[in-house]
Design an enzyme around this catalytic site. Structure first.
Site, PDB file in Angstrom:
ATOM      1  N   ASP A  83      29.459  27.338 -11.411  1.00 32.94           N
ATOM      2  CA  ASP A  83      30.198  26.358 -12.206  1.00 32.94           C
ATOM      3  C   ASP A  83      31.690  26.669 -12.074  1.00 32.94           C
ATOM      4  O   ASP A  83      32.070  27.781 -11.699  1.00 32.94           O
ATOM      5  CB  ASP A  83      29.747  26.438 -13.669  1.00 32.94           C
ATOM      6  N   ASP A 110      34.863  25.086 -14.291  1.00 23.31           N
ATOM      7  CA  ASP A 110      35.678  25.188 -15.499  1.00 23.31           C
ATOM      8  C   ASP A 110      35.004  26.129 -16.488  1.00 23.31           C
ATOM      9  O   ASP A 110      33.846  25.957 -16.858  1.00 23.31           O
ATOM     10  CB  ASP A 110      35.860  23.805 -16.121  1.00 23.31           C
ATOM     11  N   ASP A 165      28.892  28.918 -17.773  1.00 17.03           N
ATOM     12  CA  ASP A 165      29.316  29.315 -19.116  1.00 17.03           C
ATOM     13  C   ASP A 165      28.671  28.481 -20.203  1.00 17.03           C
ATOM     14  O   ASP A 165      28.953  28.678 -21.377  1.00 17.03           O
ATOM     15  CB  ASP A 165      30.843  29.209 -19.237  1.00 17.03           C
TER      16      ASP A 165
END
Length: 363
Positions: A89, A91, A287
């Site tokens: 991922d 961001d 995240d």
């Protein structure tokens, strides 16, 4: 668009001062005033995160062991370092807005030095891979555009599997989505398309949604790049995202959209196909528990949670599943152990095994 909250600007040059990567991570966390349990982003070395409550349940203690237990943490971290492929991922893992996160550049160098295969995966269907490449380049990370994969590309892959000869689409979205569909043989049509495709865009309005509703009522199939219902603007205010607009069309037409982005296992399968590796040879680093981690679990790819984005340790009790490993950030992954080097022959063998398995599944 992103689901991550904006953070105070911290110049990359300030994070490149003297000291180890772990020290930089701690400094970065202090600059952001991040603490366990706060509502903002979490960028911290695991030493700064605290401890499990004394009266914590067995489940909570197991989650903390993934972060702190020296045996479990080291063993699983070594297993992740030994993977041949990485789905990452962006961001909250690699950057926050225009700020590179500690260890991001070192992670890419680790992957390149050890001949690993990797893809940066995003639910944002708006940008093209080249635009994402340019963003990372501005942040100091140079990788080819073949290392990026979006929910727009996953949607195009899916439509191609449904209509191998191509077809027509009515799209509400940005150029990244339109280009992906065009590359797979799908052309724009706002009269009688085969599909209505909804993606990230700032141009949603009553007229376009009405058009989408009418086309679906006339027989077009409803597709969404993902079903995330909200994003955050530049000052942290919630704004509606693709899933919210999709829900509007679903409600009016009494239909259900098919979606291709995280947490769907479909986008993970497509990413695996791009990497040419099996699920056992691959991991996903993210995240968000509700997209990245669950996508890894449902596709049986080892999921690694980093605490540099929106998830904190005390949020894990909200979920009935847990990641394979928890890290303070990607700065924990790079090392100089030559055991993690992947040879060209190993990659060729891995790709051949995947190809053979796919052929067997056809019979």
């Amino acid at each position: 668009m992103s689901h991550k909250k904006e953070v105070p600007a911290v110049e990359v040059s300030e994070l490149s001062a003297d000291g180890s990567t772990r020290d930089l991570a701690s400094q970065f966390a202090n600059r952001l005033n991040t603490q366990t349990g706060s509502s903002g982003p979490h960028v911290s070395h695991s030493d700064n995160i605290g401890e499990a409550p004394e009266n914590a349940s067995v489940s909570v203690k197991k989650e903390w062991a993934l972060l702190r237990d020296p045996v479990i943490h080291t063993e699983r971290l070594d297993a992740i370092r030994s993977k041949k492929g990485y789905i990452i991922d962006m961001d909250g893992v690699i950057y926050h807005g225009a700020t590179l996160l500690p260890g991001a550049k070192e992670l890419v160098e680790f992957l390149q030095t050890n001949n690993k295969k990797f893809l940066f995966l995003t639910n944002n269907s708006a940008p093209t891979p080249r635009e994402l490449q340019s963003k990372l380049e501005r942040l100091g990370i140079n990788v080819g555009e073949e290392h990026f994969f979006t929910s727009g590309q996953a949607t195009a892959y899916f439509l191609k599997s449904q209509s191998p000869d191509g077809g027509t689409v009515y799209v509400i979205g940005e150029p990244g989505l339109a280009y992906s569909l065009y590359d797979m043989g799908f052309f724009m049509n706002d009269h009688n398309p085969d599909y209505v495709v909804l993606g990230e865009s700032q141009t949603y309005n009553f007229e376009k949604l009405t058009k989408a509703v009418q086309l679906v009522q006339n027989g077009a199939k409803l597709i969404a790049t993902h079903l995330d219902t909200e994003n955050l603007d530049s000052v942290g205010n919630k704004i509606p995202a693709t899933g919210a607009f999709t829900a509007c069309v679903e409600l009016v037409t009494n239909t259900k959209a098919f979606f291709c982005g995280k947490p769907s296992a479909l986008i993970m399968r497509y990413a695996q196909r791009v990497l040419g590796l099996s699920r056992l040879e691959t991991c996903i680093i993210g995240d968000r528990m509700d997209t990245d981690i669950v996508a890894g679990i449902t596709s049986e790819i080892d999921p690694v949670l980093v605490l540099s984005g929106v998830t904190s340790m005390d949020m894990l009790q909200q979920y009935a599943y847990r990641p394979y490993l928890i890290l303070g950030g990607v700065y924990e992954i790079p090392d100089e152990d030559e055991r993690h080097l992947v040879t060209d022959q190993e990659l060729e063998d891995a790709s051949r095994r995947v190809s053979d398995q796919k052929k067997k599944s056809l019979y």
